[in-house]
Design an enzyme around this catalytic site. Structure first.
Site, PDB file in Angstrom:
ATOM      1  N   ALA A  69      37.024  40.531  50.329  1.00  0.00           N
ATOM      2  CA  ALA A  69      35.733  40.973  49.789  1.00  0.00           C
ATOM      3  C   ALA A  69      35.651  40.625  48.311  1.00  0.00           C
ATOM      4  CB  ALA A  69      35.569  42.477  49.992  1.00  0.00           C
ATOM      5  N   ASP A  70      34.427  40.542  47.819  1.00  0.00           N
ATOM      6  CA  ASP A  70      34.189  40.339  46.395  1.00  0.00           C
ATOM      7  C   ASP A  70      32.924  41.092  46.023  1.00  0.00           C
ATOM      8  OD1 ASP A  70      35.168  38.615  43.992  1.00  0.00           O
ATOM      9  OD2 ASP A  70      32.980  38.507  43.960  1.00  0.00           O
TER      10      ASP A  70
END
Length: 195
Positions: A69-70
């Site tokens: 994720a970011d």
């Protein structure tokens, strides 16, 4: 099959555990996080989450399931990452004061030849902040490793006057969306929890 979280974020680890995933591995992918600044925020976080997941998948078994994720904070079209120093944290928090901003998280899941990348967006409103309370919040150290210089799961909650969307997305992992993606990979979290 191993489940591998491509992130050192303690918040993401905590949320995966809360989703019922146990015994997953954690690794920190070494990827270039430079992206074209003209890209829309949704595309930025999707691209970076994909890079992270792909970097880990290169060294994983074919059957392993990789989650990455970011997260970025967006205020009036400007992307706010993690502050470089206390001065930048003060500037970010001052800009967020009394305003509504948007938190975007891209999430990618890879297993074998299958890759799914999506994003979630949550609107967050801050109350008006006094300079002294911004300084005191920065002095706690909490803002320094977080996009937008605040953590909603900690003292940063005292700054938030409202939220529209997935709360967990603001923490850095869109739990609802990730749960749907994992179901698409044949991982029923409710069934796992019921065992």
């Amino acid at each position: 099959m191993d489940i591998i979280l491509a992130s050192q974020s303690p918040r993401r680890r905590e949320l995966l555990g809360q989703m019922g995933l146990k015994g997953f591995k954690v690794t920190s992918p070494d990827v270039d996080e430079m992206v074209d600044g003209n890209l829309p925020p949704a595309q930025i976080v999707e691209e970076l989450s994909l890079r992270k997941a792909a970097a880990v998948a290169e060294h994983a078994d074919e059957d392993d399931l990789i989650i990455a994720a970011d997260t970025v904070v967006v205020l009036e079209g400007a992307v706010l990452g993690k502050p470089e120093d206390e001065r930048e944290a003060f500037s970010m928090l001052s800009a967020l004061s009394g305003n509504r901003h948007y938190v975007y998280t891209g999430v990618t899941v890879i297993r074998g030849d299958k890759t799914v990348t999506q994003h979630e967006m949550t609107a967050v409103s801050f109350r008006e902040l006094e300079p002294e309370e911004i300084t005191n919040y920065i002095a706690t150290g909490e803002p320094m490793d977080k996009a937008g210089a605040y953590g909603i799961q900690g003292l940063g909650a005292l700054l938030v006057s409202g939220i529209d969307g997935d709360y967990f997305n603001v923490m850095g992992l869109p739990v609802y969306r990730l749960g749907r993606i994992l179901a698409d990979f044949g991982l029923d979290l409710m069934e796992l929890a019921a065992r």
